[in-house]
Design an enzyme around this catalytic site. Structure first.
Site, mmCIF file in Angstrom:
data_model
loop_
_atom_site.group_PDB
_atom_site.id
_atom_site.type_symbol
_atom_site.label_atom_id
_atom_site.label_comp_id
_atom_site.label_asym_id
_atom_site.label_seq_id
_atom_site.Cartn_x
_atom_site.Cartn_y
_atom_site.Cartn_z
ATOM 1 N N CYS A 279 0.837 -1.188 0.000
ATOM 2 C CA CYS A 279 0.000 0.000 0.000
ATOM 3 C C CYS A 279 0.874 1.240 0.000
ATOM 4 O O CYS A 279 2.062 1.194 0.293
ATOM 5 C CB CYS A 279 -0.877 0.037 1.252
ATOM 6 S SG CYS A 279 -1.898 -1.430 1.464
ATOM 7 N N GLY B 268 -0.353 0.489 -5.024
ATOM 8 C CA GLY B 268 -1.667 -0.118 -4.830
ATOM 9 C C GLY B 268 -2.685 0.468 -5.777
ATOM 10 O O GLY B 268 -2.859 1.674 -5.819
ATOM 11 N N ASN C 87 0.432 0.826 5.962
ATOM 12 C CA ASN C 87 1.210 0.069 4.979
ATOM 13 C C ASN C 87 2.008 -0.964 5.740
ATOM 14 O O ASN C 87 2.723 -0.616 6.688
ATOM 15 C CB ASN C 87 2.132 1.020 4.197
ATOM 16 C CG ASN C 87 3.087 0.288 3.250
ATOM 17 O OD1 ASN C 87 4.189 0.754 2.993
ATOM 18 N ND2 ASN C 87 2.663 -0.865 2.734
ATOM 19 N N GLY C 88 1.876 -2.223 5.322
ATOM 20 C CA GLY C 88 2.590 -3.300 6.007
ATOM 21 C C GLY C 88 1.651 -4.433 6.353
ATOM 22 O O GLY C 88 0.491 -4.434 5.957
ATOM 23 N N TYR D 204 12.362 -3.866 -6.546
ATOM 24 C CA TYR D 204 11.214 -3.787 -7.447
ATOM 25 C C TYR D 204 10.156 -2.771 -7.063
ATOM 26 O O TYR D 204 9.627 -2.076 -7.913
ATOM 27 C CB TYR D 204 10.547 -5.162 -7.536
ATOM 28 C CG TYR D 204 9.155 -5.116 -8.106
ATOM 29 C CD1 TYR D 204 8.952 -4.992 -9.488
ATOM 30 C CD2 TYR D 204 8.035 -5.155 -7.277
ATOM 31 C CE1 TYR D 204 7.671 -4.924 -10.010
ATOM 32 C CE2 TYR D 204 6.750 -5.101 -7.797
ATOM 33 C CZ TYR D 204 6.572 -4.979 -9.163
ATOM 34 O OH TYR D 204 5.314 -4.916 -9.681
#
Lengths: 467, 467, 467, 467
Positions: free
Chosen positions: C2, C28, C103-104, C243
């Site tokens: 995210c 996302g 996020n996570g 990436y």
């Protein structure tokens, strides 16, 4: 106001629920939702803004598999037209789930919410109904129905509830019985609905009303019922018969069409219109009352106002249509009938008076010589805290104007309201056991400490979502 | 079937047109369109599938500026539900434009189309109306109205046309006068509409009918009118009064509500129902006729069927609802009224019989003891080639079954149709001058050589678009 | 995965948040949401499925007034693509509200959830993030930041959090620092974002990383920061550099473009391709690495694969395109460059191998003589439990095939992966302090007891909504 | 500009066409359409505004059955973004149909249109292409290809046409050959496309270019080809190689990637940038040229600008983003690479200069010390009348500013354009046979008498629809 519908024990529970919601659409057009629980105990939900006919595509319906379904149609209220406020609510709790559909309004929701918040509960909607889910989640009872009973102890106000806890359907109605709720049989399964018209549409047989204060549980062990609360005085909502319910429903054990017919007859007795040449209804909710008025008075019944049903919820007011645009687009007078006539216009109620005023103006423009307004209920003078979305007192025209002012403001030649007693006497089960707070100002229970806080939702600081 | 509406000489022509289309929505729900022409002579168009209330956003309406507007609502027909077939048509020709809105059906459209194709014309829709645009574009007359007259010479069948050529509005009605068309005055401007209810909604005053065979032109030089064709026998569509038009309209000079009332009275005389305890309508189109039946017969009028108006065009049939699902979702019987009774159910017409059969079944399921079906028109036995979308003869139930078969098939205790003469005698302007081909099979003009080709559109190789 | 973005102290907080989310869209694409809090302390939310560019109309943005904003872009995960799972979460608690963007992934979410459920908490989404909201709501600390610290004690796993409690913005990063989070200054206000590219787009100046374990609070009393937890070993996610992050971002204090360049150089050293005539990237994420490979090896860099950016999220696979359809529509080889050549194709990673296999096939079809696959990271052999949505081990091609099998399966002439050490040595801040569990299988912390339960959401009985 | 694609003789013609249109999306994103003709000779059409990926649902594709398909992607032009202007055009004529997809612009469309209008033709779009359909419909030739040849005699300007007359596919390219068109073989069938990348995606083998002036017919009798017109000088559009075509295509017989590489090399020779430390492209169209510049100059190639591909067509400019918002959302600089550096920014062309100016500003804001702008084509000083949508001369920045003014206006340290000769010398087939009117102002043919009339469409009175 809202409509609720539930099925236990039929393989196409979600499809039946959708069908039931179609016939409860008049109880709420803002949003609709269905929760289905499959044989493995998995609950799935689909909710959408708008009508039942718009909200559920093939794909969504296919996913809602299982023999248990509950559905809800919701009416728009001040504090939050948003997908977050659509019902049923579906919550995961203690390794299971609770789904809940609610019709009614809790009068101590703010207090209950504060209690829960003080204990660390979080709320994701502005709906009073969410407090019930929290209370069920915290209840310690050994069975689902005991937990529901425990949760509802201390909850004040009006509620009819369809709840699914894991694979048990629980049905509950508040002890005062403000809102209607019936149960029916469909094959080996059970159907629950706000009104009998929803049983008819799925082909279920009416068993009986769910009793005020009753709690019913249905699961694989069968159906069991009990009285959830100490017995209390019954306060059925008279406005369900006057306006809200569908005429093809039986509500509180009596036919709505019949009571409206009787309201019209009583109105003709109390407020005759000597010299009038025809009587007509503001369609469609006043049709029965106008027929009754015609029966009793002998003044011929005519279809002098035609309603345009193609308007839709998304009506955008054309700029040139002016002050009465919405009324003009929605209703058209039959000039041939009205021209030069003295007429009786029957409506079931007057709230803000805007529509009535517009109607009188178009009826006059179509040539009516005299317009005698007759209302098949008493003047609305107080807001409802039990589930009807009446506006604040200041906006209720009958609360702020004298009779003479009303006559002038509405532009009628005469105005007659049914008396409170006349109205109650028309109820199928006799005049007692009804709540008439909106007509009389006599609230049968304590009202909310801060009604505006309850009403306003987001305006009072409760976060309202934008979908 | 279609509805058409036009304005000349009002600054908010497009907004008025939208308003007018709202009240002509019953004449067509498949698509809607508006063309507006501004003072500089620029034409702009907006068309959309679906209802008027769905199709025109603020942005589109803002662009449709000017004092000239024409609009159209279109009914779904076999050969092409596609945006390419929405009207008005807007075409650019000889340094100008032609906009056209058509109600009716041309009986020699296939021949006219072939002629034009042989001369190199190209067609982008499957609509017969497109041939008229081509013929106007090729006409040589000195004035727009002369070119329209020239174009219409040789065109057979039913048409009411609202045409805009550059900044001139041309109105034309075929010499037989099948379809209704009226003109009204709004301030200094003119309004044209299929029915008077559309004049009412914009506040225009009815001037008169556009006469059969009349061609009217309005532009900055004023309004001029002339007879466009040699006089021909009048064949007004009786079905407009029976079913199609709105009861609040005056059609062919007579009130629709009044004629339906009379149809009901006549029906009660021709087909009494002795012993019946109540009469009710299939709402809403049969309300007036049922009232008339009640008046005449003395059998009380009841609201025994309730129509659910929330279904919408996008209704998806729930899987469990079974054979009569659509009927059941649309109509609900009032059990209280029907239970144990012998009842008269009045409908305006029976086409395929599917709905009637479903209704009889739900009325019986609601407890009616005897169901006496009464139809306020004659049996429909022939397709219409003049604008009503009746199906092929094979699908017309009254064309393929005997009276006894019908009684059995519909499941009624008795069945009474109004006679052709009785029906015509109820018309407000007397029994003559009406087309009753669908009831009598007596077509007043030559019918299409290959009706199926006309009907089928794309099936016959005419490219139909997919929007 | 995210992206999160937040603003404190700028009058157009929501508009800036929308802008920031545009540049975090790569983190996302499933859903996006914004919560704004106005000066009166009212929070408003807008969430939608799909891209930022699709979700926020003028109307929604206008309502999101105030100087505080937090936003979120969400990646699709197994257990629930539904509006109920869109973030930020907005909940009402103890007379105020909590908004949270996360996020996570929490590794002990299931346990924490059960604890809360046992205390009667209800959950309306399937997201692990919801447990944090509950824990904050139950915390007793005197200040918002103390309550957040209290709530996070006991929460294991990866999190960067942007939280709004009433009118205080709280920012927290887990002590291991898996996910990136930076803070910047914009005028007098503060901006927080997953990556620096989001600071750039709103014109904010990078202040510094939010430190692992740091908790920051900003409100009308200013900004205050503290270490929320006992110090722990740092485990930055190496895959962000390989990436996930955008090359124009600085992540963990180092330039992503620079580290990818270095990964490519290191790859050329470890896995040369003698005799190859050109090197090209799988665009766009591998462009930097391919350039680095070219730099180091001296083999010319060519643009031999072109990516089609018009495909969109709604791509429907045309029936005739066959097995590699999606790859073929997304990438087109430049035949002129490839024909007859021995080529090096550089990609940043291989997960399931499907895309790689398709690419090799189209590169060969375009005439390449030899295809040497070079991967600028080590083989992915283990799932991630800290926020990257890698599939189960069984679907990771490098976990289930030997090197020879991979060469055959992918259809390449040779295959070279970067070594784990080589990969870490390319990191801008040196090889230590990185989590490389997906490449090494060495998880730096306890992993979830039942990973599948965490992953699957609804499949494990957690109700997942259907929007 | 537009992209066209056609299939003859493959059972999934429409699906292949959709696939082909995916790879021609860069030639037009405003609308897309497909016509398919089945074995019975029935044509069906589907057109939609927006991208190919948005426009064709399963339902639409299923209906487009048959072995013949033609498709079109359209670029937005001044005079009419409306569904009426989407192609292919499908018209019914003389008992059959004509479908037509056109790439290019006719220079005498206004005159041809007037001629047709004078003969009574009607037009429903504002597209020049519609005149060709009319002319074919009026042609008298014995075979479809003769009728097309007859129709095209007298048509001036640029066109590549894919036409279906009944069940014959006709392909035509104007004698000057402005726009590219290739043919390929797929099994027993034939494929035609604007660019070879569309042959690649469906797996077809390139046969050859369709020759300038060639007319090809394919039907059940096989493929036949002939020269349709007297031979004329070839004027291939140099801008296809400079900017428009995809780098993975072969256009006019030469690789686009190769010519762009060469344009970059030539630019480095003509306009060196001594002292510059890195060269980067404005992605993605300038990538090849920047690589060429780097090759030739020895200055390292870097990925210093990152393009955000998630913006979508519906991008709404956030209010706070300011003057360069769109540029900032679309491109982000890599600060790490740019900081303190003297850089060369390569773009393929400068039209209005707005984007360039915004890019220079964000590159400087990211820390670049010196910005040397290099353009891999000559200055654009004249509008195109052959199919590229360049704006009027007044909006072409290189036509209205001196070199010094440009340098100041764009904010660069130096500015170098490729010379006209240098540009032509980079073309794969040698410098001759190219149209360079937009760069040189030397139009190879007569230009439209009233270019604005051609351009403006609706503004000049041609009715433009609003969908």
């Amino acid at each position: 106001m809202c409509g609720i519908f539930g099925v236990y024990g039929h393989n196409d529970a979600a499809a039946l629920t959708q069908l039931g919601l179609y016939s409860l659409q008049h109880r709420g057009q803002e949003s609709a939702g269905i929760v289905a629980v499959d044989d493995g105990g998995h609950a799935r939900i689909s909710r959408a803004m708008g009508l039942v006919s718009e909200g559920f595509g093939d794909e969504a319906m296919k996913q809602l598999s299982g023999a248990i379904g509950v559905g809800h149609t919701r009416y728009s209220t001040a504090g939050g037209s948003a997908i977050e406020n659509a019902q049923p609510i579906l919550a995961r709790v203690r390794r299971g789930h609770i789904a809940l559909a609610h019709n009614g309004n809790l009068t101590n929701a703010v207090e209950l919410r504060r209690e829960l918040e003080d204990e660390g509960a979080i709320f994701v909607s502005t709906m009073d109904s969410e407090v019930i889910v929290h209370r069920i989640a915290r209840a310690q009872g050994a069975t689902p129905e005991l937990r529901v009973a425990e949760a509802l102890a201390g909850v004040e106000g009006a509620y009819c509830l369809l709840i699914v806890i894991d694979s048990t359907v629980i049905v509950a109605r508040d002890p005062h019985g403000w809102r209607p709720l019936v149960m029916g049989k469909l094959g080996d399964g059970w159907v629950f609905a706000s009104e009998t018209c929803a049983l008819d549409i799925v082909g279920a047989t009416l068993e009986r009303e769910v009793a005020p204060g009753e709690i019913i549980a249905v699961d694989s062990h069968g159906l069991r019922s009990g009285q959830g609360f100490a017995s209390k005085p019954i306060h059925r909502c008279v406005f369900e018969h006057v306006y809200f319910a569908r005429p093809d429903s039986k509500v509180f054990g009596g036919s709505v069409d019949k009571s409206r017919r009787e309201l019209g007859r009583q109105l003709a007795i109390e407020c005759p219109a000597p010299g009038a040449e025809l009587v007509f209804a503001v369609p469609d909710s006043s049709n029965s009352a106008a027929l009754g008025y015609s029966d009793q008075s002998g003044i011929p019944y005519e279809l002098a106002l035609i309603r345009n049903h193609y308007i839709g919820r998304t009506f955008i007011q054309p700029t040139q249509a002016g002050r009465d645009a919405k009324v003009k687009v929605k209703y058209n007078p039959v000039r041939e009938l009205l021209e030069g006539k003295s007429v009786v216009m029957v409506d079931d109620s007057i709230v803000r008076g805007t529509t009535t005023r517009g109607l009188v103006s178009i009826v006059r423009a179509a040539g009516a010589r005299e317009v005698h307004m007759r209302v098949s209920s008493a003047p609305i003078i107080s807001p409802c805290y039990y589930g009807i979305d009446t506006p604040r007192r200041e906006e209720l025209i009958a609360a702020t104007m004298t009779h003479d002012e009303l006559v002038r403001h509405l532009g009628v030649d005469s105005l007659g309201y049914l008396s409170l007693d006349g109205m109650l006497s028309a109820m199928p089960t006799g005049p007692s056991g009804y709540c008439h707070a909106c007509f009389s100002g006599r609230y049968p229970t304590a009202i909310p400490a801060d009604p505006e806080l309850l009403r306003a939702g987001s305006e009072a600081g409760i976060p309202a979502g934008i979908a």
